[in-house]
Design a protein around this motif. Structure first.
Motif, PDB file in Angstrom:
ATOM      1  N   ASP A 288       0.825  -1.209   0.000  1.00 42.84           N
ATOM      2  CA  ASP A 288       0.000   0.000   0.000  1.00 42.84           C
ATOM      3  C   ASP A 288       0.854   1.251   0.000  1.00 42.84           C
ATOM      4  O   ASP A 288       0.527   2.253  -0.658  1.00 42.84           O
ATOM      5  CB  ASP A 288      -0.924   0.005   1.228  1.00 42.84           C
ATOM      6  N   ARG A 289       1.970   1.211   0.737  1.00 44.10           N
ATOM      7  CA  ARG A 289       2.831   2.393   0.848  1.00 44.10           C
ATOM      8  C   ARG A 289       3.794   2.525  -0.323  1.00 44.10           C
ATOM      9  O   ARG A 289       4.117   3.646  -0.745  1.00 44.10           O
ATOM     10  CB  ARG A 289       3.624   2.347   2.168  1.00 44.10           C
ATOM     11  N   ARG A 290       4.292   1.390  -0.826  1.00 40.40           N
ATOM     12  CA  ARG A 290       5.288   1.402  -1.893  1.00 40.40           C
ATOM     13  C   ARG A 290       4.884   0.427  -2.997  1.00 40.40           C
ATOM     14  O   ARG A 290       5.463  -0.648  -3.139  1.00 40.40           O
ATOM     15  CB  ARG A 290       6.673   1.027  -1.339  1.00 40.40           C
ATOM     16  N   PRO A 291       3.886   0.796  -3.814  1.00 36.28           N
ATOM     17  CA  PRO A 291       3.452  -0.132  -4.861  1.00 36.28           C
ATOM     18  C   PRO A 291       4.469  -0.328  -5.971  1.00 36.28           C
ATOM     19  O   PRO A 291       4.287  -1.205  -6.825  1.00 36.28           O
ATOM     20  CB  PRO A 291       2.170   0.530  -5.395  1.00 36.28           C
ATOM     21  N   ASP A 292       5.545   0.465  -5.975  1.00 31.87           N
ATOM     22  CA  ASP A 292       6.576   0.322  -7.008  1.00 31.87           C
ATOM     23  C   ASP A 292       7.481  -0.886  -6.769  1.00 31.87           C
ATOM     24  O   ASP A 292       8.248  -1.264  -7.659  1.00 31.87           O
ATOM     25  CB  ASP A 292       7.442   1.579  -7.066  1.00 31.87           C
ATOM     26  N   VAL A 293       7.389  -1.496  -5.577  1.00 33.17           N
ATOM     27  CA  VAL A 293       8.219  -2.651  -5.238  1.00 33.17           C
ATOM     28  C   VAL A 293       7.331  -3.897  -5.186  1.00 33.17           C
ATOM     29  O   VAL A 293       6.254  -3.878  -4.590  1.00 33.17           O
ATOM     30  CB  VAL A 293       8.922  -2.464  -3.881  1.00 33.17           C
ATOM     31  N   HIS A 294       7.783  -4.974  -5.800  1.00 32.32           N
ATOM     32  CA  HIS A 294       7.082  -6.254  -5.695  1.00 32.32           C
ATOM     33  C   HIS A 294       7.564  -6.946  -4.417  1.00 32.32           C
ATOM     34  O   HIS A 294       8.516  -7.732  -4.419  1.00 32.32           O
ATOM     35  CB  HIS A 294       7.347  -7.108  -6.926  1.00 32.32           C
ATOM     36  N   TRP A 295       6.883  -6.636  -3.326  1.00 31.30           N
ATOM     37  CA  TRP A 295       7.334  -7.071  -2.011  1.00 31.30           C
ATOM     38  C   TRP A 295       7.284  -8.581  -1.840  1.00 31.30           C
ATOM     39  O   TRP A 295       8.071  -9.164  -1.086  1.00 31.30           O
ATOM     40  CB  TRP A 295       6.501  -6.383  -0.931  1.00 31.30           C
ATOM     41  N   ASP A 296       6.348  -9.229  -2.533  1.00 28.09           N
ATOM     42  CA  ASP A 296       6.286 -10.683  -2.430  1.00 28.09           C
ATOM     43  C   ASP A 296       7.535 -11.332  -3.025  1.00 28.09           C
ATOM     44  O   ASP A 296       8.113 -12.258  -2.449  1.00 28.09           O
ATOM     45  CB  ASP A 296       5.016 -11.220  -3.081  1.00 28.09           C
ATOM     46  N   ARG A 297       7.980 -10.828  -4.181  1.00 26.86           N
ATOM     47  CA  ARG A 297       9.210 -11.349  -4.775  1.00 26.86           C
ATOM     48  C   ARG A 297      10.412 -11.006  -3.904  1.00 26.86           C
ATOM     49  O   ARG A 297      11.353 -11.808  -3.778  1.00 26.86           O
ATOM     50  CB  ARG A 297       9.397 -10.776  -6.168  1.00 26.86           C
ATOM     51  N   LEU A 298      10.394  -9.827  -3.295  1.00 31.46           N
ATOM     52  CA  LEU A 298      11.484  -9.432  -2.411  1.00 31.46           C
ATOM     53  C   LEU A 298      11.562 -10.356  -1.202  1.00 31.46           C
ATOM     54  O   LEU A 298      12.656 -10.766  -0.787  1.00 31.46           O
ATOM     55  CB  LEU A 298      11.297  -7.980  -1.973  1.00 31.46           C
ATOM     56  N   LEU A 299      10.415 -10.718  -0.636  1.00 33.53           N
ATOM     57  CA  LEU A 299      10.416 -11.649   0.495  1.00 33.53           C
ATOM     58  C   LEU A 299      11.024 -12.985   0.085  1.00 33.53           C
ATOM     59  O   LEU A 299      11.855 -13.553   0.811  1.00 33.53           O
ATOM     60  CB  LEU A 299       8.994 -11.857   1.005  1.00 33.53           C
ATOM     61  N   PHE A 300      10.639 -13.485  -1.083  1.00 36.47           N
ATOM     62  CA  PHE A 300      11.185 -14.752  -1.565  1.00 36.47           C
ATOM     63  C   PHE A 300      12.700 -14.664  -1.700  1.00 36.47           C
ATOM     64  O   PHE A 300      13.432 -15.571  -1.279  1.00 36.47           O
ATOM     65  CB  PHE A 300      10.552 -15.107  -2.908  1.00 36.47           C
ATOM     66  N   SER A 301      13.198 -13.570  -2.287  1.00 33.89           N
ATOM     67  CA  SER A 301      14.636 -13.399  -2.459  1.00 33.89           C
ATOM     68  C   SER A 301      15.351 -13.342  -1.115  1.00 33.89           C
ATOM     69  O   SER A 301      16.416 -13.951  -0.934  1.00 33.89           O
ATOM     70  CB  SER A 301      14.928 -12.125  -3.266  1.00 33.89           C
ATOM     71  N   ALA A 302      14.780 -12.619  -0.171  1.00 30.76           N
ATOM     72  CA  ALA A 302      15.396 -12.527   1.155  1.00 30.76           C
ATOM     73  C   ALA A 302      15.483 -13.904   1.816  1.00 30.76           C
ATOM     74  O   ALA A 302      16.483 -14.243   2.459  1.00 30.76           O
ATOM     75  CB  ALA A 302      14.606 -11.561   2.032  1.00 30.76           C
ATOM     76  N   LYS A 303      14.448 -14.721   1.640  1.00 28.29           N
ATOM     77  CA  LYS A 303      14.482 -16.068   2.214  1.00 28.29           C
ATOM     78  C   LYS A 303      15.576 -16.906   1.563  1.00 28.29           C
ATOM     79  O   LYS A 303      16.241 -17.712   2.238  1.00 28.29           O
ATOM     80  CB  LYS A 303      13.119 -16.740   2.049  1.00 28.29           C
ATOM     81  N   GLU A 304      15.778 -16.722   0.261  1.00 23.42           N
ATOM     82  CA  GLU A 304      16.855 -17.437  -0.416  1.00 23.42           C
ATOM     83  C   GLU A 304      18.221 -17.024   0.142  1.00 23.42           C
ATOM     84  O   GLU A 304      19.089 -17.862   0.382  1.00 23.42           O
ATOM     85  CB  GLU A 304      16.788 -17.160  -1.921  1.00 23.42           C
ATOM     86  N   SER A 305      18.429 -15.719   0.326  1.00 21.55           N
ATOM     87  CA  SER A 305      19.702 -15.246   0.883  1.00 21.55           C
ATOM     88  C   SER A 305      19.916 -15.755   2.299  1.00 21.55           C
ATOM     89  O   SER A 305      21.037 -16.107   2.681  1.00 21.55           O
ATOM     90  CB  SER A 305      19.752 -13.708   0.860  1.00 21.55           C
ATOM     91  N   VAL A 306      18.849 -15.790   3.075  1.00 19.96           N
ATOM     92  CA  VAL A 306      18.948 -16.297   4.441  1.00 19.96           C
ATOM     93  C   VAL A 306      19.364 -17.767   4.431  1.00 19.96           C
ATOM     94  O   VAL A 306      20.252 -18.185   5.189  1.00 19.96           O
ATOM     95  CB  VAL A 306      17.611 -16.102   5.188  1.00 19.96           C
ATOM     96  N   TYR A 307      18.731 -18.575   3.571  1.00 22.21           N
ATOM     97  CA  TYR A 307      19.093 -19.988   3.517  1.00 22.21           C
ATOM     98  C   TYR A 307      20.551 -20.179   3.094  1.00 22.21           C
ATOM     99  O   TYR A 307      21.277 -21.004   3.664  1.00 22.21           O
ATOM    100  CB  TYR A 307      18.176 -20.755   2.565  1.00 22.21           C
ATOM    101  N   LYS A 308      20.985 -19.418   2.081  1.00 24.19           N
ATOM    102  CA  LYS A 308      22.365 -19.553   1.605  1.00 24.19           C
ATOM    103  C   LYS A 308      23.371 -19.160   2.688  1.00 24.19           C
ATOM    104  O   LYS A 308      24.510 -19.633   2.688  1.00 24.19           O
ATOM    105  CB  LYS A 308      22.567 -18.703   0.350  1.00 24.19           C
ATOM    106  N   THR A 309      22.973 -18.286   3.582  1.00 30.15           N
ATOM    107  CA  THR A 309      23.823 -17.902   4.712  1.00 30.15           C
ATOM    108  C   THR A 309      23.787 -18.958   5.802  1.00 30.15           C
ATOM    109  O   THR A 309      24.815 -19.295   6.411  1.00 30.15           O
ATOM    110  CB  THR A 309      23.355 -16.552   5.287  1.00 30.15           C
ATOM    111  N   TRP A 310      22.614 -19.485   6.056  1.00 27.43           N
ATOM    112  CA  TRP A 310      22.390 -20.465   7.110  1.00 27.43           C
ATOM    113  C   TRP A 310      23.135 -21.775   6.873  1.00 27.43           C
ATOM    114  O   TRP A 310      23.787 -22.316   7.764  1.00 27.43           O
ATOM    115  CB  TRP A 310      20.884 -20.717   7.220  1.00 27.43           C
TER     116      TRP A 310
END
Length: 228
Positions: A144-166
């Motif tokens: 709602d605040r930042r419709p220019d960002v696809h936040w769902d895809r960003l969440l998925f990417s962040a989870k991937e980075s977290v796993y690769k770190t873990w």
């Protein structure tokens, strides 16, 4: 090394100065020779997969050279995690025509993870699989605040980075729903670990801190874990 165009400021800007990154946008089949051990992993792969595999390893070898380490094979181990030369930690990512590798000395970082995705909405059926209810609620408010960002895809990417770190720290699987990620509009995120975290420097971690950006049609995320 057959890389047509280098983009030094997508993932590089998300990581501390101790990390060496090499990023490639576009790919060329010339001079992307693989070590025999690597080529053996690609005998049944389709052409697109072979090219991505070769380009991202070319990035990794350039990063090794920057750290003064002779280029070596990068083979996939358990759960697909890359095996790095002794004394190095690192991560790789690729999507469409973008590839990147990030490496650091083990003396400088305990672990790191990077991910890049095309900046497009996540398929509707994927979000419930990878997100917690609280995460989905936060995504709606962010959208709602930042419709220019696809936040769902960003969440998925962040989870991937977290796993690769873990994984390098634990040698264990981490499910998408075993980390609760809170994304911030300022380009940062916090991943609360919902299972016992790894020990780093004698201290058990309960979360990772990461950063994100959007550029050139990509979403990129990165996590770096210091020793202290």
């Amino acid at each position: 090394m057959g890389l047509r165009r280098i983009l030094p400021r997508v993932i590089e800007q998300l990581l501390p100065s101790a990390v060496v990154t090499v990023e490639a946008f576009g790919q060329n089949d010339a001079d992307l020779a693989l070590f025999p051990e690597e080529a053996a992993l690609m005998t049944r792969a389709v052409a697109k997969r072979r090219r991505e595999f070769a380009v991202v390893r070319s990035c990794a070898r350039r990063a090794m050279e920057k750290l003064g380490v002779p280029p070596q094979p990068v083979l996939s181990g358990e759960h697909g995690a890359p095996g790095w030369p002794a004394g190095l930690v690192g991560s790789m990512t690729h999507c469409d025509d973008y590839c990147a590798a990030a490496l650091a000395r083990t003396a400088d970082l305990a672990s790191l993870g990077i991910d890049a995705e095309v900046h497009q909405p996540l398929p509707d059926e994927v979000l419930p699989v990878v997100s917690l209810p609280a995460e989905a609620d936060r995504l709606r408010r962010l959208s709602d605040r930042r419709p220019d960002v696809h936040w769902d895809r960003l969440l998925f990417s962040a989870k991937e980075s977290v796993y690769k770190t873990w994984f390098p720290l634990t040698q264990e699987w981490l499910d998408f729903k075993e980390a609760d990620i809170e994304l911030s509009e300022d380009g940062r995120f916090r991943a609360a670990l919902l299972v016992p975290g790894p020990r780093v420097g004698g201290r058990r971690l309960d979360h990772f801190e990461g950063r994100w950006t959007t550029a050139l049609g990509l979403i990129a995320t990165a996590v770096a874990v210091p020793h202290t």
